[in-house]
Design an enzyme around this catalytic site. Structure first.
Site, short mmCIF file in Angstrom:
data_model
loop_
_atom_site.label_atom_id
_atom_site.label_comp_id
_atom_site.label_asym_id
_atom_site.label_seq_id
_atom_site.Cartn_x
_atom_site.Cartn_y
_atom_site.Cartn_z
N GLY A 25 0.84 -1.20 0.00
CA GLY A 25 0.00 0.00 0.00
C GLY A 25 0.87 1.25 0.00
O GLY A 25 0.53 2.27 0.61
N GLY A 74 -0.58 4.76 -0.88
CA GLY A 74 -1.71 5.28 -0.12
C GLY A 74 -1.32 6.43 0.81
O GLY A 74 -0.18 6.91 0.78
N GLN A 75 -2.28 6.83 1.63
CA GLN A 75 -2.06 8.01 2.48
C GLN A 75 -0.85 7.83 3.41
O GLN A 75 0.00 8.70 3.51
CB GLN A 75 -3.31 8.30 3.33
CG GLN A 75 -3.20 9.61 4.11
CD GLN A 75 -4.21 9.75 5.24
OE1 GLN A 75 -4.86 8.79 5.63
NE2 GLN A 75 -4.32 10.96 5.78
N ILE A 122 -0.78 -1.87 -6.02
CA ILE A 122 -1.68 -2.65 -6.87
C ILE A 122 -1.86 -1.91 -8.20
O ILE A 122 -1.77 -0.68 -8.24
CB ILE A 122 -3.06 -2.89 -6.20
CG1 ILE A 122 -3.65 -1.59 -5.67
CG2 ILE A 122 -2.98 -3.96 -5.12
CD1 ILE A 122 -5.09 -1.70 -5.23
N TYR A 169 -15.38 -2.09 8.80
CA TYR A 169 -13.99 -1.65 9.02
C TYR A 169 -13.55 -2.03 10.44
O TYR A 169 -12.48 -2.62 10.64
CB TYR A 169 -13.93 -0.13 8.83
CG TYR A 169 -12.57 0.48 9.01
CD1 TYR A 169 -11.59 0.35 8.04
CD2 TYR A 169 -12.27 1.22 10.15
CE1 TYR A 169 -10.34 0.93 8.20
CE2 TYR A 169 -11.03 1.81 10.32
CZ TYR A 169 -10.07 1.66 9.34
OH TYR A 169 -8.84 2.24 9.50
N LYS A 218 -10.74 -4.65 11.92
CA LYS A 218 -9.62 -4.17 12.72
C LYS A 218 -9.49 -4.95 14.03
O LYS A 218 -8.38 -5.28 14.45
CB LYS A 218 -9.75 -2.66 12.98
CG LYS A 218 -9.47 -1.79 11.75
CD LYS A 218 -8.06 -2.01 11.23
CE LYS A 218 -7.77 -1.27 9.94
NZ LYS A 218 -6.48 -1.63 9.33
#
Ligand code: SER
Length: 329
Positions: free
Chosen positions: A16, A19-20, A43, A151, A155
């Protein structure tokens, strides 16, 4: 605490990486660990560009493809995996099966590869791992975790599965529960806390900001440099001091929308805001803690944030103004 990265991290895979969090974490580790190799995993459709692409290797690393992950880990002799692949909370409500696939089946693939290749794994948890029955103010490290969002479900399960692999197989899994992360390099996508990022972009561009979260809704937030420091310091911490592993509360500031808008107006008085509350995100936000107690992270690996709301706001505006003036916002 150990202070040299060389002891624990040499060959790192950031999944990732565009990403952020990943876009900044990959660059920070590359800069700060001389002699390290940091593979930028991505990806298709989210390819690394510019400095991220040019400063080190990049590989397609879809967490759902166990064979490809094993190939990368073996080829680069990876010792530390940052698993930052996730659908954020609001998107996960729209695509719960995909969120499960990425966050749970993906995690299982990573933990298996780590077990077979003796790698450490960092998979972030979140304020999203808590739910409506959790004590909201001063949320303890060890408390009720019954989230109602997909989500949050993933988690909590991430925390449990990561601890399981540590206790059963000795895989060196470590993690923090991130607050909403505020940053100025890569925008987050589809989180409940994203409003606190987007309002800075609107303020610097002089645009009206439409806020999806109702006034009075407190959530923990953190500036990205502190989050990156936490992700690196925890993986570098002396394991004999760790009583907890998956996952540590970390905190630096808690605010509701009116407070962050007032802070931005100290520097950009013309900020215009209108509320259009999104019921999905609002329900999620209301079920999350107002402020977490991070005393275990402070005691076990010397966690301490640097930024508060004022120093973050000055830095955010400064960085975004530079990008805006370079036509890069
Ligand atoms: N920032 C995330 C979200 O809002 C929470 O971890 O989904």
């Amino acid at each position: 605490m150990r202070t040299t990265f060389e002891i624990t991290m040499k060959n790192v895979l950031v999944i990732g990486s565009t990403g952020q969090i990943g876009s900044e974490l990959t660059m920070k580790i590359r800069r700060e660990i001389p002699g390290s190799t940091v593979v930028a995993g991505y990806i298709p459709g989210a390819e690394p560009k510019g400095e991220l692409l040019e400063s080190g290797p990049a590989e397609i690393a879809d967490v759902r493809d166990a064979a490809a992950l094993a190939d990368i880990v073996k080829r680069y002799r990876i010792d530390t995996i940052y698993n930052l692949a996730a659908l954020l909370s609001a998107v996960a409500e729209r695509k719960p099966l995909l969120a499960w696939d990425i966050q749970m089946n993906g995690l299982l693939n990573i933990l298996e590869v780590a077990r077979e290749n003796n790698a450490a794994v960092f998979t972030p948890s979140s304020i999203g791992s808590f739910g409506p029955e959790t004590p909201r103010v001063g949320t303890p490290q060890d408390t009720i975790q019954r989230p109602r969002s997909m989500y949050g479900v993933t988690k909590v399960a991430t925390e449990l599965l990561s601890d399981y692999y540590f206790h059963k197989y000795g895989v060196d899994t470590r993690s923090v529960r991130f607050p909403g992360l505020i940053s100025n390099v890569t925008l987050p996508g589809g989180g409940t806390t994203d409003y606190a990022v987007e309002v800075y972009y609107a303020a610097v561009k002089g645009e009206e900001f439409v806020c999806p979260i109702a006034p009075g809704t407190y959530m923990d937030m953190m500036y990205m440099p502190d989050a990156l420091k936490a992700a690196i310091d925890l993986m570098n911490a002396d394991p004999s001091r760790l009583i907890h592993r998956n996952s540590f509360n970390i905190a630096s500031m808690s605010f509701e929308p009116e407070q962050i808008f007032a802070k931005i107006r100290e520097y950009i008085p013309g900020l215009r805001v209108r509320y259009e509350v999104d019921p999905v995100r609002q329900a999620i936000a209301t079920s999350w803690p107002d402020s977490m107690d991070d005393s275990c992270a402070r005691a076990e690996w010397d966690w301490k944030p640097v930024y508060d709301m004022d120093s973050m706001t000055r830095d955010m505006i400064d960085c975004l103004r530079k990008r805006y003036n370079n036509n890069n916002l």
